[in-house]
Scaffold this active site. Structure first.
Site, PDB file in Angstrom:
ATOM      1  N   SER A 139       0.835  -1.207   0.000  1.00  0.00           N
ATOM      2  CA  SER A 139       0.000   0.000   0.000  1.00  0.00           C
ATOM      3  C   SER A 139       0.872   1.260   0.000  1.00  0.00           C
ATOM      4  O   SER A 139       0.502   2.282  -0.589  1.00  0.00           O
ATOM      5  CB  SER A 139      -0.981  -0.003   1.169  1.00  0.00           C
ATOM      6  OG  SER A 139      -0.316   0.176   2.394  1.00  0.00           O
ATOM      7  N   ARG A 166      13.026  -7.593   5.698  1.00  0.00           N
ATOM      8  CA  ARG A 166      14.290  -8.313   5.888  1.00  0.00           C
ATOM      9  C   ARG A 166      15.293  -7.393   6.555  1.00  0.00           C
ATOM     10  O   ARG A 166      15.336  -6.195   6.275  1.00  0.00           O
ATOM     11  CB  ARG A 166      14.857  -8.767   4.531  1.00  0.00           C
ATOM     12  CG  ARG A 166      14.171  -9.985   3.983  1.00  0.00           C
ATOM     13  CD  ARG A 166      14.912 -10.519   2.777  1.00  0.00           C
ATOM     14  NE  ARG A 166      16.279 -10.899   3.048  1.00  0.00           N
ATOM     15  CZ  ARG A 166      16.666 -12.037   3.612  1.00  0.00           C
ATOM     16  NH1 ARG A 166      15.766 -12.918   3.993  1.00  0.00           N
ATOM     17  NH2 ARG A 166      17.944 -12.301   3.811  1.00  0.00           N
ATOM     18  N   ASN A 190      13.705   4.260   4.771  1.00  0.00           N
ATOM     19  CA  ASN A 190      12.739   3.254   5.243  1.00  0.00           C
ATOM     20  C   ASN A 190      11.553   3.940   5.888  1.00  0.00           C
ATOM     21  O   ASN A 190      11.682   5.040   6.427  1.00  0.00           O
ATOM     22  CB  ASN A 190      13.436   2.348   6.278  1.00  0.00           C
ATOM     23  CG  ASN A 190      12.528   1.258   6.795  1.00  0.00           C
ATOM     24  OD1 ASN A 190      11.787   0.613   6.030  1.00  0.00           O
ATOM     25  ND2 ASN A 190      12.548   1.025   8.097  1.00  0.00           N
ATOM     26  N   HIS A 235       8.764   3.104   8.944  1.00  0.00           N
ATOM     27  CA  HIS A 235       8.564   2.172  10.055  1.00  0.00           C
ATOM     28  C   HIS A 235       7.301   2.566  10.808  1.00  0.00           C
ATOM     29  O   HIS A 235       7.094   3.756  11.084  1.00  0.00           O
ATOM     30  CB  HIS A 235       9.784   2.223  10.983  1.00  0.00           C
ATOM     31  CG  HIS A 235       9.710   1.236  12.102  1.00  0.00           C
ATOM     32  ND1 HIS A 235       9.934  -0.108  11.916  1.00  0.00           N
ATOM     33  CD2 HIS A 235       9.400   1.398  13.412  1.00  0.00           C
ATOM     34  CE1 HIS A 235       9.776  -0.736  13.071  1.00  0.00           C
ATOM     35  NE2 HIS A 235       9.454   0.151  13.991  1.00  0.00           N
ATOM     36  N   SER A 249       7.349   6.621  11.165  1.00  0.00           N
ATOM     37  CA  SER A 249       8.591   7.382  11.003  1.00  0.00           C
ATOM     38  C   SER A 249       9.246   7.032   9.670  1.00  0.00           C
ATOM     39  O   SER A 249       9.317   5.860   9.307  1.00  0.00           O
ATOM     40  CB  SER A 249       9.596   7.018  12.106  1.00  0.00           C
ATOM     41  OG  SER A 249       9.028   7.130  13.386  1.00  0.00           O
ATOM     42  N   ASP A 288      16.360   0.084  12.374  1.00  0.00           N
ATOM     43  CA  ASP A 288      15.348   1.109  12.681  1.00  0.00           C
ATOM     44  C   ASP A 288      15.898   2.232  13.550  1.00  0.00           C
ATOM     45  O   ASP A 288      15.199   2.761  14.431  1.00  0.00           O
ATOM     46  CB  ASP A 288      14.130   0.458  13.374  1.00  0.00           C
ATOM     47  CG  ASP A 288      13.447  -0.566  12.486  1.00  0.00           C
ATOM     48  OD1 ASP A 288      13.494  -0.411  11.257  1.00  0.00           O
ATOM     49  OD2 ASP A 288      12.875  -1.533  13.026  1.00  0.00           O
TER      50      ASP A 288
HETATM   51  C1  GAR Z   1       3.883  -0.718   6.694  1.00  0.00           C
HETATM   52  O1  GAR Z   1       3.128  -0.456   7.842  1.00  0.00           O
HETATM   53  C2  GAR Z   1       5.348  -0.404   6.950  1.00  0.00           C
HETATM   54  O2  GAR Z   1       5.541   0.702   7.776  1.00  0.00           O
HETATM   55  C3  GAR Z   1       5.782  -1.670   7.649  1.00  0.00           C
HETATM   56  O3  GAR Z   1       5.158  -2.708   6.944  1.00  0.00           O
HETATM   57  C4  GAR Z   1       3.928  -2.224   6.414  1.00  0.00           C
HETATM   58  C5  GAR Z   1       3.892  -2.530   4.939  1.00  0.00           C
HETATM   59  O4  GAR Z   1       2.634  -2.226   4.410  1.00  0.00           O
HETATM   60  N1  GAR Z   1       7.206  -1.804   7.636  1.00  0.00           N
HETATM   61  C6  GAR Z   1       7.885  -2.387   8.613  1.00  0.00           C
HETATM   62  O5  GAR Z   1       7.357  -2.880   9.592  1.00  0.00           O
HETATM   63  C7  GAR Z   1       9.387  -2.416   8.418  1.00  0.00           C
HETATM   64  N2  GAR Z   1      10.042  -2.784   9.614  1.00  0.00           N
HETATM   65  P1  GAR Z   1       2.438  -2.098   2.840  1.00  0.00           P
HETATM   66  O6  GAR Z   1       3.044  -3.343   2.202  1.00  0.00           O
HETATM   67  O7  GAR Z   1       0.950  -2.058   2.669  1.00  0.00           O
HETATM   68  O8  GAR Z   1       3.120  -0.834   2.373  1.00  0.00           O
END
Ligand code: GAR
Length: 214
Positions: free
Chosen positions: A19, A96, A112, A114, A141, A150
């Site tokens: 998304s 990853r 990134n 987070h 963030s 992170d």
């Molecule tokens: C998002 O909430 C992103 O912040 C998180 O994974 C989700 C991916 O959603 N990322 C992490 O947790 C990284 N450590 P998406 O595939 O719908 O963009």
């Protein structure tokens, strides 16, 4: 006439639904500032790959299960990424941990998102942890990626209220809305040449963004 800035070449790395990738496609792909030249996934079933294909963006899958070690995988990933000659890498739900050589190779050009108000809740299950801690607010963030997980210099955060009847899913949905707003904004700053990592500090228009945290 002064030369026009070439569009920033972006690669987005994903593992799942994508998304955030969709928000990037909708808000900056194929514009004057930036173009997403490829979407790379470690997961062949990531729905985000379909989003990329629907937008006419090249996709590549590198399945980590086919590699004997993290280093072997990351070396291959670096080769793949470098073959596109990107200016910027955006991790958008790329689940990853990246090895130090890879992170260092893209120093200052890997960002990134987070789903927590860093430095709170690095790692996984951020929303559940915020709920269990009794927090009254949560958020997300965007930060430059450095070898510590992170922990890289912050670029932008967004806050949302955390209600007593929230569960991880309702909170995640509220936070995701904000992710979709701030991630394209940060990518635009970078693409416009306004955002840099300088001596370990994220700078916008030459000024430290979070001077007290960096
Ligand atoms: C998002 O909430 C992103 O912040 C998180 O994974 C989700 C991916 O959603 N990322 C992490 O947790 C990284 N450590 P998406 O595939 O719908 O963009």
């Amino acid at each position: 006439m002064p030369g026009k800035r070439p569009a920033c070449r972006i690669i987005v790395l994903i593992s799942g639904g994508g998304s955030n990738l969709q928000a990037l496609i909708d808000n900056l792909h194929d514009g004057e500032l930036a173009t997403i030249i490829a979407v790379v996934s470690n997961n062949p079933d990531a729905y985000g790959l379909q989003r990329a294909a629907a937008a006419g963006i090249a996709t590549a899958t590198l399945d980590h299960r086919h590699y004997p070690s993290r280093d072997a995988y990351d070396q291959q990933l670096m080769q793949l990424i470098d073959s596109y000659q990107p200016d910027l890498l955006l991790l958008a739900g790329f689940m990853r941990i990246l090895s130090d050589p890879l992170v260092n190779h893209y120093h200052g050009r890997m960002i990134n998102i987070h789903p927590s108000l860093l430095p709170k809740y690095r790692g996984l299950h951020t929303h559940q942890r915020a709920i269990e801690a009794g927090d009254r607010e949560a958020g997300c963030s965007v930060h430059f990626v450095t070898p510590q997980l992170d922990s890289g210099p912050l670029i932008i955060q967004a806050r949302v209220p955390l209600y007593r009847d929230d569960d991880a899913a309702t909170l995640a949905a509220r936070v995701l809305k904000e992710e979709h707003r701030i991630y394209p904004a940060a990518a635009r700053w970078f693409a416009a040449g306004r955002l840099q990592l300088s001596a370990g500090i994220a700078m916008l228009d030459g000024h430290p963004i979070y001077p007290s945290l960096n």
